[in-house]
Every structure is written in structure tokens, then in C-alpha cells.
Design a protein around this motif. Sequence first.
Motif, PDB file in Angstrom:
ATOM      1  N   UNK A  61       0.771  -1.420   0.410  1.00  0.00           N
ATOM      2  CA  UNK A  61       0.004   0.005  -0.123  1.00  0.00           C
ATOM      3  C   UNK A  61       0.868   0.904   0.398  1.00  0.00           C
ATOM      4  N   UNK A  62       1.782   1.252  -0.074  1.00  0.00           N
ATOM      5  CA  UNK A  62       2.942   2.107   0.267  1.00  0.00           C
ATOM      6  C   UNK A  62       4.063   2.935  -0.918  1.00  0.00           C
ATOM      7  N   UNK A  63       3.814   1.904  -1.565  1.00  0.00           N
ATOM      8  CA  UNK A  63       4.803   2.172  -3.533  1.00  0.00           C
ATOM      9  C   UNK A  63       4.143   3.257  -3.798  1.00  0.00           C
ATOM     10  N   UNK A  64       5.589   3.843  -3.858  1.00  0.00           N
ATOM     11  CA  UNK A  64       5.535   5.231  -4.818  1.00  0.00           C
ATOM     12  C   UNK A  64       5.854   4.705  -6.293  1.00  0.00           C
ATOM     13  N   UNK A  65       6.064   3.762  -6.174  1.00  0.00           N
ATOM     14  CA  UNK A  65       6.799   3.552  -8.039  1.00  0.00           C
ATOM     15  C   UNK A  65       5.281   2.633  -9.025  1.00  0.00           C
ATOM     16  N   UNK A  66       4.606   1.662  -8.163  1.00  0.00           N
ATOM     17  CA  UNK A  66       3.114   1.758  -8.576  1.00  0.00           C
ATOM     18  C   UNK A  66       2.269   1.978  -7.557  1.00  0.00           C
ATOM     19  N   UNK A  67       1.143   2.611  -8.597  1.00  0.00           N
ATOM     20  CA  UNK A  67       0.491   3.041  -8.027  1.00  0.00           C
ATOM     21  C   UNK A  67      -0.700   2.611  -7.609  1.00  0.00           C
ATOM     22  N   UNK A  68      -2.166   2.822  -7.013  1.00  0.00           N
ATOM     23  CA  UNK A  68      -3.084   1.721  -7.094  1.00  0.00           C
ATOM     24  C   UNK A  68      -3.898   1.394  -7.893  1.00  0.00           C
ATOM     25  N   UNK A  69      -3.568   1.708  -9.090  1.00  0.00           N
ATOM     26  CA  UNK A  69      -4.082   1.277 -10.385  1.00  0.00           C
ATOM     27  C   UNK A  69      -2.814   0.460 -10.958  1.00  0.00           C
ATOM     28  N   UNK A  70      -1.742   1.056 -10.760  1.00  0.00           N
ATOM     29  CA  UNK A  70      -0.529  -0.430 -10.986  1.00  0.00           C
ATOM     30  C   UNK A  70      -0.729  -1.174 -10.709  1.00  0.00           C
ATOM     31  N   UNK A  71      -0.852  -0.962  -9.176  1.00  0.00           N
ATOM     32  CA  UNK A  71      -0.901  -2.772  -8.638  1.00  0.00           C
ATOM     33  C   UNK A  71      -1.856  -3.226  -8.931  1.00  0.00           C
ATOM     34  N   UNK A  72      -3.373  -2.420  -9.080  1.00  0.00           N
ATOM     35  CA  UNK A  72      -4.140  -3.603  -9.879  1.00  0.00           C
ATOM     36  C   UNK A  72      -4.389  -4.194 -10.424  1.00  0.00           C
ATOM     37  N   UNK A  73      -3.673  -3.241 -11.934  1.00  0.00           N
ATOM     38  CA  UNK A  73      -2.996  -4.202 -13.038  1.00  0.00           C
ATOM     39  C   UNK A  73      -2.265  -4.889 -13.080  1.00  0.00           C
ATOM     40  N   UNK A  74      -1.092  -4.899 -12.546  1.00  0.00           N
ATOM     41  CA  UNK A  74      -0.390  -5.710 -12.233  1.00  0.00           C
ATOM     42  C   UNK A  74      -0.795  -7.375 -11.784  1.00  0.00           C
ATOM     43  N   UNK A  75      -1.847  -6.861 -10.412  1.00  0.00           N
ATOM     44  CA  UNK A  75      -1.897  -8.200  -9.452  1.00  0.00           C
ATOM     45  C   UNK A  75      -2.724  -9.027 -10.555  1.00  0.00           C
ATOM     46  N   UNK A  76      -3.707  -7.963 -11.464  1.00  0.00           N
ATOM     47  CA  UNK A  76      -4.934  -8.174 -12.381  1.00  0.00           C
ATOM     48  C   UNK A  76      -3.884  -9.615 -13.497  1.00  0.00           C
ATOM     49  N   UNK A  77      -3.262  -8.378 -13.832  1.00  0.00           N
ATOM     50  CA  UNK A  77      -2.497  -9.297 -14.671  1.00  0.00           C
ATOM     51  C   UNK A  77      -2.113 -10.592 -15.229  1.00  0.00           C
ATOM     52  N   UNK A  78      -1.157 -10.754 -13.693  1.00  0.00           N
ATOM     53  CA  UNK A  78      -0.636 -11.958 -12.388  1.00  0.00           C
ATOM     54  C   UNK A  78      -2.017 -13.379 -13.231  1.00  0.00           C
ATOM     55  N   UNK A  79      -2.909 -12.613 -12.073  1.00  0.00           N
ATOM     56  CA  UNK A  79      -4.073 -13.551 -12.375  1.00  0.00           C
ATOM     57  C   UNK A  79      -4.280 -14.435 -13.847  1.00  0.00           C
ATOM     58  N   UNK A  80      -4.488 -13.137 -14.698  1.00  0.00           N
ATOM     59  CA  UNK A  80      -4.268 -14.067 -15.921  1.00  0.00           C
ATOM     60  C   UNK A  80      -3.667 -15.138 -16.549  1.00  0.00           C
ATOM     61  N   UNK A  81      -1.895 -14.947 -15.746  1.00  0.00           N
ATOM     62  CA  UNK A  81      -0.946 -15.474 -16.563  1.00  0.00           C
ATOM     63  C   UNK A  81      -1.283 -16.800 -16.277  1.00  0.00           C
ATOM     64  N   UNK A  82      -1.677 -17.184 -14.166  1.00  0.00           N
ATOM     65  CA  UNK A  82      -2.348 -17.754 -13.760  1.00  0.00           C
ATOM     66  C   UNK A  82      -2.773 -18.938 -13.844  1.00  0.00           C
ATOM     67  N   UNK A  83      -3.675 -18.536 -14.345  1.00  0.00           N
ATOM     68  CA  UNK A  83      -5.094 -19.001 -15.034  1.00  0.00           C
ATOM     69  C   UNK A  83      -4.667 -20.065 -16.703  1.00  0.00           C
TER      70      UNK A  83
END
Length: 249
Positions: free
Chosen positions: A64-86
Motif C-alpha cells: 500500500x505504500x509503494x510510490x513507484x506503483x500507484x493503486x491503479x498500477x498495482x491493480x493492473x499488475x495483480x490482475x495480469x498475474x491472475x490471468x497468467x496463473x489461469x
Amino acid sequence: MSALPFEAYPLRPASYAATLGRTVIVIPHPDDEALGCGGLLALLRQAGQPVAAVQVSDGTMSHPHSVDFSPVARRELRYAELRHALAVLNVDEHNVLYLGLPDSEVPSEGSAFDKAAARLADFITEQQADTVLVPWRRDPHPDHRATSRLTAAALASLPQPPRRLEYVVWAWERAAPADLPQPHEGQGFRLDIGPVLAQKQRAIAAHRSQLAPGVITDDSSGFLLSEHMLAHFAQPTEVFIEAPSPISA
């Protein structure tokens, strides 16, 4: 906590997965699908059964305290990882409903809860699901419990709800004795996932932001899965509790 309550469950063969039919998995956070039932998902696909996914939270609070990754960037990163895992599990990574609820604040009641439950019920109906996979109702993380309540509300609204299997994630590590399944709450079993264990491990590895050293490196308080935690999910079995029907929300 001791794993003995789960280890005492009877073992079902990998072929059992084929009996579950069309399946929808409800996922509190990206990575819970791989950790809790990546083996079952792979076995379902091996058996030719369709699998669809519902991502409940936006996954933004692991760092939650990342500056390099905004909340939107964190969301998209994690969604992309989910799609990869699936994709690793041969699940259609495009057949995902994103509820977009706030990570660590998935509601257990109120208007947002009601709206999400209605969307979930519609998706389960559209998928013609025979089985729904959902976290164990008292899995210690509050988002997991809220996800269980959300799913129970969605299923209760359906005239002929599918069977419900509950999977274990955090109960391995954090469950108090009162959190553990009781005999009247369902039938527990272990599933043999030995034939697809390597595939499951690759799906877990797809969630790079949650594994050391991680990809979000500017938040020292960020969450990473411990080796001890990961060891539970390197075993050739997965644990499920088949809930009685109906189950109250």
C-alpha cells in the motif's frame, strides 16, 4: 496451527475432479486461486470441464505504500498475474468477472455487498455452473470471510444453486480452534493433485509480486508469501470442505 485436522481427511483420487462439472471459482485476492485450488483447476481442465473465475478484490493493498506503483498500477499488475496463473492452469483467462471491491475492505453487508452478490449470482447463472469454489467460511483473512458471505448470498438467491466446495488458504497458518470446520458444517476431503502439482507450482510462481524478492521494491512493509506458508501448497494434495445445501449467508 497443526495441519492434523486437514491431514485426517479422506483422500479422493485426481479423477474426482471430473465429477464436478462446469465450475466457477470465487477468488478474494489474485493468488488465492493458485494457492487454494490450483491443482483442482488444472484437473478440471484436463477432464474437459469449463472453468470461469470471479476476482472479488482489486488486490491493491499488498504493497500500500509503494510510490513507484500507484493503486491503479498495482491493480493492473495483480490482475495480469491472475490471468497468467489461469493460463498456466489452462483456464480461460478472459472469462473472469472482476468485482473490483477494495482490498482489505471487501464488504459483508450493505448496498455494495448486495450489488456484488447480484452480479455474482448472474455470472454463476450465465456460466451454468455445477460447482462453485469459494474460500472456507472462517478462513482467517477478513476478505476471505466476506467473500464466503458474498458467495452464500449469491447462491441463496438462485432457485437451484450449484454445489459448493470450500478451499483452505490462511487456515493453515492462522486459524484459531474455533475457525476450523466442524462435522456438521460439511464433509472434508483431500484431493490427490500429484499429477498436476508442477503445474500448480508454476501458477503460484506467476504471482511474482507476492513472492520474494517481488517486483514492487519500494515498500518495505509490503506483503510477500513466506516460505513456510508456501510449503503448505507444495504438497500433492489440496483440502476441500463440501458444504451442506443450503448454507446461510
